[in-house]
Design a protein around this motif. Structure first.
Motif, PDB file in Angstrom:
ATOM      1  N   GLY A 188       0.805  -1.218   0.000  1.00  0.00           N
ATOM      2  CA  GLY A 188       0.000   0.000   0.000  1.00  0.00           C
ATOM      3  C   GLY A 188       0.832   1.259   0.000  1.00  0.00           C
ATOM      4  O   GLY A 188       1.988   1.267  -0.409  1.00  0.00           O
ATOM      5  N   LYS A 189       0.217   2.339   0.484  1.00  0.00           N
ATOM      6  CA  LYS A 189       0.881   3.645   0.598  1.00  0.00           C
ATOM      7  C   LYS A 189       1.466   3.790   1.999  1.00  0.00           C
ATOM      8  O   LYS A 189       1.078   3.083   2.908  1.00  0.00           O
ATOM      9  CB  LYS A 189      -0.120   4.760   0.315  1.00  0.00           C
ATOM     10  CG  LYS A 189      -0.710   4.682  -1.077  1.00  0.00           C
ATOM     11  CD  LYS A 189      -1.612   5.864  -1.337  1.00  0.00           C
ATOM     12  CE  LYS A 189      -2.256   5.793  -2.697  1.00  0.00           C
ATOM     13  NZ  LYS A 189      -1.343   5.625  -3.787  1.00  0.00           N
ATOM     14  N   TRP A 190       2.365   4.724   2.172  1.00  0.00           N
ATOM     15  CA  TRP A 190       3.006   4.950   3.464  1.00  0.00           C
ATOM     16  C   TRP A 190       2.045   5.725   4.356  1.00  0.00           C
ATOM     17  O   TRP A 190       2.125   6.936   4.505  1.00  0.00           O
ATOM     18  CB  TRP A 190       4.324   5.687   3.272  1.00  0.00           C
ATOM     19  CG  TRP A 190       5.151   5.845   4.499  1.00  0.00           C
ATOM     20  CD1 TRP A 190       5.575   7.024   5.047  1.00  0.00           C
ATOM     21  CD2 TRP A 190       5.684   4.819   5.335  1.00  0.00           C
ATOM     22  NE1 TRP A 190       6.315   6.791   6.167  1.00  0.00           N
ATOM     23  CE2 TRP A 190       6.403   5.438   6.371  1.00  0.00           C
ATOM     24  CE3 TRP A 190       5.614   3.432   5.328  1.00  0.00           C
ATOM     25  CZ2 TRP A 190       7.057   4.731   7.374  1.00  0.00           C
ATOM     26  CZ3 TRP A 190       6.262   2.724   6.315  1.00  0.00           C
ATOM     27  CH2 TRP A 190       6.970   3.374   7.314  1.00  0.00           C
ATOM     28  N   ASP A 191       1.094   5.003   4.962  1.00  0.00           N
ATOM     29  CA  ASP A 191       0.101   5.618   5.832  1.00  0.00           C
ATOM     30  C   ASP A 191      -0.090   4.759   7.085  1.00  0.00           C
ATOM     31  O   ASP A 191       0.532   3.710   7.241  1.00  0.00           O
ATOM     32  CB  ASP A 191      -1.232   5.838   5.101  1.00  0.00           C
ATOM     33  CG  ASP A 191      -1.830   4.561   4.542  1.00  0.00           C
ATOM     34  OD1 ASP A 191      -1.438   3.456   4.965  1.00  0.00           O
ATOM     35  OD2 ASP A 191      -2.711   4.663   3.669  1.00  0.00           O
ATOM     36  N   ARG A 192      -0.966   5.193   7.972  1.00  0.00           N
ATOM     37  CA  ARG A 192      -1.169   4.516   9.256  1.00  0.00           C
ATOM     38  C   ARG A 192      -1.600   3.057   9.083  1.00  0.00           C
ATOM     39  O   ARG A 192      -1.138   2.178   9.795  1.00  0.00           O
ATOM     40  CB  ARG A 192      -2.203   5.267  10.087  1.00  0.00           C
ATOM     41  CG  ARG A 192      -2.405   4.661  11.467  1.00  0.00           C
ATOM     42  CD  ARG A 192      -3.418   5.450  12.264  1.00  0.00           C
ATOM     43  NE  ARG A 192      -3.053   6.843  12.329  1.00  0.00           N
ATOM     44  CZ  ARG A 192      -2.577   7.451  13.418  1.00  0.00           C
ATOM     45  NH1 ARG A 192      -2.443   6.771  14.531  1.00  0.00           N
ATOM     46  NH2 ARG A 192      -2.249   8.720  13.409  1.00  0.00           N
ATOM     47  N   GLU A 193      -2.485   2.797   8.143  1.00  0.00           N
ATOM     48  CA  GLU A 193      -2.984   1.440   7.928  1.00  0.00           C
ATOM     49  C   GLU A 193      -1.843   0.477   7.576  1.00  0.00           C
ATOM     50  O   GLU A 193      -1.741  -0.613   8.123  1.00  0.00           O
ATOM     51  CB  GLU A 193      -4.028   1.451   6.810  1.00  0.00           C
ATOM     52  CG  GLU A 193      -4.615   0.097   6.502  1.00  0.00           C
ATOM     53  CD  GLU A 193      -5.602   0.187   5.357  1.00  0.00           C
ATOM     54  OE1 GLU A 193      -5.504  -0.656   4.444  1.00  0.00           O
ATOM     55  OE2 GLU A 193      -6.454   1.086   5.366  1.00  0.00           O
ATOM     56  N   VAL A 194      -0.980   0.882   6.672  1.00  0.00           N
ATOM     57  CA  VAL A 194       0.156   0.035   6.271  1.00  0.00           C
ATOM     58  C   VAL A 194       1.146  -0.117   7.421  1.00  0.00           C
ATOM     59  O   VAL A 194       1.647  -1.209   7.675  1.00  0.00           O
ATOM     60  CB  VAL A 194       0.837   0.609   5.010  1.00  0.00           C
ATOM     61  CG1 VAL A 194       2.194  -0.021   4.774  1.00  0.00           C
ATOM     62  CG2 VAL A 194      -0.058   0.403   3.799  1.00  0.00           C
ATOM     63  N   LYS A 195       1.395   0.959   8.132  1.00  0.00           N
ATOM     64  CA  LYS A 195       2.328   0.890   9.266  1.00  0.00           C
ATOM     65  C   LYS A 195       1.823  -0.075  10.330  1.00  0.00           C
ATOM     66  O   LYS A 195       2.610  -0.826  10.914  1.00  0.00           O
ATOM     67  CB  LYS A 195       2.532   2.279   9.863  1.00  0.00           C
ATOM     68  CG  LYS A 195       3.222   3.236   8.935  1.00  0.00           C
ATOM     69  CD  LYS A 195       3.225   4.617   9.558  1.00  0.00           C
ATOM     70  CE  LYS A 195       3.463   5.676   8.525  1.00  0.00           C
ATOM     71  NZ  LYS A 195       3.342   7.009   9.093  1.00  0.00           N
TER      72      LYS A 195
END
Length: 160
Positions: free
Chosen positions: A79-86
Motif C-alpha cells: 500500500g501507501k506509506w500511511d497509518r494502515e500500512v504501518k
C-alpha cells in the motif's frame, strides 16, 4: 538588384536572426529556472547510536511535492506509506516513530525527516529492526518540483 531590395532583405535576415536568438535565450532561461528549484530527494538508511531507520533528505534547491508513495514488504506491494500500512508492518512491541508522506506533502530544501525511526538500548531489537528496514521494507516516494509533471522517484532500496 536595387539598393532598397538589398536593404530590405538584409533587414529581414537580421530580424529573423534576432528572433531566433531571443527564442533560444528565453528557452535557456526557462530551463535554468526549472533547474534552480529542482528538488533532489534521497532516502538514507541510518544505523547509529541506538537508532535505526529510514531518513528522507531534500538535497536539492527547491521543495519536493509528494505525489504518491508505494510500500513493499518482502517484494510485495502492501500500500501507501500511511497509518494502515504501518499497523500491518510493525509489531506493537517494536512500534517505531514514523512520519507519513501523503500526496501533496512538501519536503522543503534542506529538510531531513525520518520516515521510520526506532530507538532502543537493546542491540538484539535494533538488529531485528535493522533487518526489517534495510532488507525487507522498501518505500518509494514519487515527487515533483513546484513546476510539476517531472515524475521524480526516490527509493529506499539500495542502488545496485
Amino acid at each position: 538588384m536595387r539598393m532598397e531590395t538589398v536593404i530590405a532583405v538584409a533587414a529581414t535576415v537580421i530580424a529573423l536572426g534576432s528572433l531566433w536568438v531571443s527564442h533560444s535565450q528565453s528557452r535557456a532561461t526557462r530551463m535554468h529556472n526549472r533547474q534552480s528549484v529542482r528538488p533532489i530527494l534521497q532516502i538514507r538508511r541510518v544505523h547509529e547510536n541506538g537508532r535505526v531507520g529510514l531518513q528522507v533528505v531534500n538535497a536539492g534547491l527547491g521543495p519536493g511535492i509528494v505525489t504518491d508513495t508505494v510500500v513493499r514488504l518482502d517484494g510485495e506491494v502492501v500500500g501507501k506509506w500511511d497509518r494502515e500500512v504501518k499497523d500491518r508492518i510493525f509489531a506493537a512491541s517494536d512500534r517505531p516513530v514514523t512520519y507519513s508522506l501523503r500526496a501533496g506533502a512538501v519536503v522543503l530544501n534542506g529538510q531531513q525527516t525520518f520516515l521510520v525511526r526506532f530507538d532502543s538500548d537493546d542491540p538484539d531489537r535494533l538488529e531485528r529492526f535493522w533487518e526489517l528496514v534495510s532488507r525487507r521494507l522498501v518505500i518509494d516516494v514519487h515527487y515533483e518540483s513546484v513546476y510539476g509533471g517531472e515524475g521524480f522517484t526516490v527509493s529506499s532500496l539500495p542502488a545496485g
